[in-house]
Design an enzyme around this catalytic site. Structure first.
Site, short mmCIF file in Angstrom:
data_model
loop_
_atom_site.label_atom_id
_atom_site.label_comp_id
_atom_site.label_asym_id
_atom_site.label_seq_id
_atom_site.Cartn_x
_atom_site.Cartn_y
_atom_site.Cartn_z
N LYS A 78 0.82 -1.21 0.00
CA LYS A 78 0.00 0.00 0.00
C LYS A 78 0.85 1.27 0.00
O LYS A 78 0.36 2.34 -0.31
CB LYS A 78 -0.97 0.01 1.19
CG LYS A 78 -0.35 0.21 2.55
CD LYS A 78 -1.42 0.30 3.62
CE LYS A 78 -0.82 0.57 4.99
NZ LYS A 78 -1.85 0.68 6.04
N ASP A 79 2.16 1.15 0.33
CA ASP A 79 3.07 2.30 0.30
C ASP A 79 3.69 2.52 -1.08
O ASP A 79 4.37 3.51 -1.30
CB ASP A 79 4.22 2.11 1.30
CG ASP A 79 3.75 2.19 2.75
OD1 ASP A 79 2.62 2.65 2.97
OD2 ASP A 79 4.51 1.78 3.63
N ARG A 126 -7.94 8.39 4.85
CA ARG A 126 -8.99 7.43 4.48
C ARG A 126 -9.77 6.97 5.71
O ARG A 126 -11.01 6.95 5.71
CB ARG A 126 -8.34 6.21 3.78
CG ARG A 126 -9.29 5.02 3.60
CD ARG A 126 -8.52 3.79 3.13
NE ARG A 126 -7.53 3.35 4.09
CZ ARG A 126 -7.78 2.58 5.14
NH1 ARG A 126 -9.02 2.17 5.39
NH2 ARG A 126 -6.82 2.21 5.96
N ARG A 127 -9.04 6.59 6.76
CA ARG A 127 -9.72 6.14 7.98
C ARG A 127 -10.47 7.30 8.63
O ARG A 127 -11.60 7.12 9.11
CB ARG A 127 -8.71 5.55 8.97
CG ARG A 127 -8.09 4.24 8.50
CD ARG A 127 -7.17 3.66 9.55
NE ARG A 127 -6.53 2.43 9.09
CZ ARG A 127 -5.22 2.21 9.08
NH1 ARG A 127 -4.39 3.15 9.52
NH2 ARG A 127 -4.73 1.07 8.65
N ARG A 144 1.04 9.62 14.60
CA ARG A 144 2.14 9.12 13.79
C ARG A 144 2.96 8.21 14.68
O ARG A 144 2.88 8.29 15.89
CB ARG A 144 2.95 10.32 13.29
CG ARG A 144 4.23 10.02 12.53
CD ARG A 144 4.11 9.83 11.05
NE ARG A 144 5.15 8.88 10.60
CZ ARG A 144 6.35 9.23 10.22
NH1 ARG A 144 6.72 10.48 10.21
NH2 ARG A 144 7.20 8.31 9.83
N ARG A 150 1.71 3.76 18.73
CA ARG A 150 0.28 4.08 18.60
C ARG A 150 -0.55 3.32 19.63
O ARG A 150 -1.47 3.88 20.23
CB ARG A 150 -0.19 3.75 17.18
CG ARG A 150 0.50 4.59 16.12
CD ARG A 150 -0.01 4.29 14.72
NE ARG A 150 0.77 5.00 13.71
CZ ARG A 150 0.30 5.43 12.56
NH1 ARG A 150 -0.96 5.22 12.25
NH2 ARG A 150 1.06 6.05 11.70
N CYS A 238 -1.39 7.54 -2.78
CA CYS A 238 -1.65 6.52 -1.75
C CYS A 238 -2.03 7.06 -0.39
O CYS A 238 -2.40 6.30 0.48
CB CYS A 238 -0.48 5.55 -1.63
SG CYS A 238 1.03 6.00 -2.37
#
Length: 315
Positions: A78-79, A126-127, A144, A150, A238
């Site tokens: 996805k990166d 997106r989230r 981040r 996190r 992305c």
């Protein structure tokens, strides 16, 4: 003398775990491998991902590959930028982990059990967009850091919950901390989430053949190809608020024979009137052999619905 295949990777716990799965597959095939850690500018920056762009995580690895310091590089798919990189081949996409997003919340709560006003951390536009669209009255906080950093924000009481990729949590052995795996109906994952991308140099025929014959998974490649083709056609980048999920499903052809097709769902968040967020959604079903075209078809549907506003947000 047997060639030692040098695999380049970022040095994070997750990146090393991901690379370890590729290395193990190659070792089982009889190859001799060495893992080489490459430091990227993204690892040294504390700026938000949308600001620095996910390309910083891939560019340093690709430069090391082109300089022949390593023979293979492993990314979170996805990166990976959707445009091809001159001199580099996407040789393999291994079997995908569960692509869904996961919630880690205080007191074992699910998303629906979090009271209005609860703080939920995520670094992904997106989230953020999809969480707000659920209308649960949650306060979305930008964060981040690596997975442990996190998660610590929840255990330390700084946040009520965080949303992370389920695949990453499972890969580093933290799947037990998940309080809810989010249904794609609630939150579509990022294009190619849960998948890895394994690249080598153009012309390195032996390595490319080895990767494609031992590491590549046909079904995962088809699904990821459809999702990334949708993202590329949207020209959104992305880090844009775009979700996609392709799944291989069984269907019947005109003669009644069972065939495999791709079911692709996509969503894009665009700003509506008065600062509101509109979630645009579309889906399409097509032949597995036409994965890329399927992604472009779905992107065209989303563009017709208004997703063109995302163009130019790429990093």
């Amino acid at each position: 003398m047997t060639r030692v295949i040098r695999i380049g990777t970022r040095g994070s716990k997750l990146a090393l775990a991901q690379t370890g799965t590729v290395a193990e597959t190659l070792r089982k095939a009889g190859a001799e491998v060495e893992i080489v850690t490459v430091t990227t500018p993204g690892d040294q920056s504390s700026a938000p991902i949308p600001q620095i762009g996910v390309g910083v995580f891939t560019s340093a690895l690709r430069e090391a590959l082109l300089r022949e310091e390593v023979d293979v590089i492993v990314h979170s798919c996805k990166d990976l930028p959707t445009a091809p990189e001159p001199g580099i081949t996407l040789a393999a996409i291994p079997p995908r982990e569960d692509p869904r997003d996961a919630l880690i919340a205080r007191d074992g709560l699910t998303l629906g059990e979090l009271p209005p006003g609860s703080t939920v951390g995520t670094g992904a536009p997106r989230r953020t967009a999809q969480l707000r669209a659920l209308g649960l009255g949650l306060e979305i906080v930008p964060i981040r850091g690596n997975i442990d950093t996190r998660m610590r924000k929840v255990t330390d009481g700084e946040l009520d919950a965080v949303v992370l990729a389920r695949a990453g949590l499972v890969r580093i052995g933290r799947g037990g901390a998940i309080t809810e795996t989010l249904d794609p109906i609630q939150m579509l994952p990022a294009p190619a989430q849960g998948a890895l991308a394994v690249e080598c140099r153009d012309g390195d025929v032996d390595v490319e053949r080895l990767l494609s014959s031992t590491v590549d998974d046909e079904g995962t490649r088809a699904a990821v190809t459809a999702e990334r083709a949708m993202l590329a056609a949207l020209e959104a980048g992305c880090t844009a608020p775009v979700g996609a999920l392709a799944e291989i499903v069984e269907d019947l052809d005109a003669e009644g024979a069972v065939v495999e097709r791709i079911s692709l769902r996509g969503t894009a968040a665009v700003e509506g009137e008065n600062g509101s967020v509109d979630m645009l959604r579309a889906s399409v079903l097509g032949d597995k052999a036409e994965a890329a075209q399927l992604g472009r078809t779905l992107a065209a549907e989303l563009l017709d619905l208004g997703a063109g506003a995302l163009r130019g947000t790429a990093h």
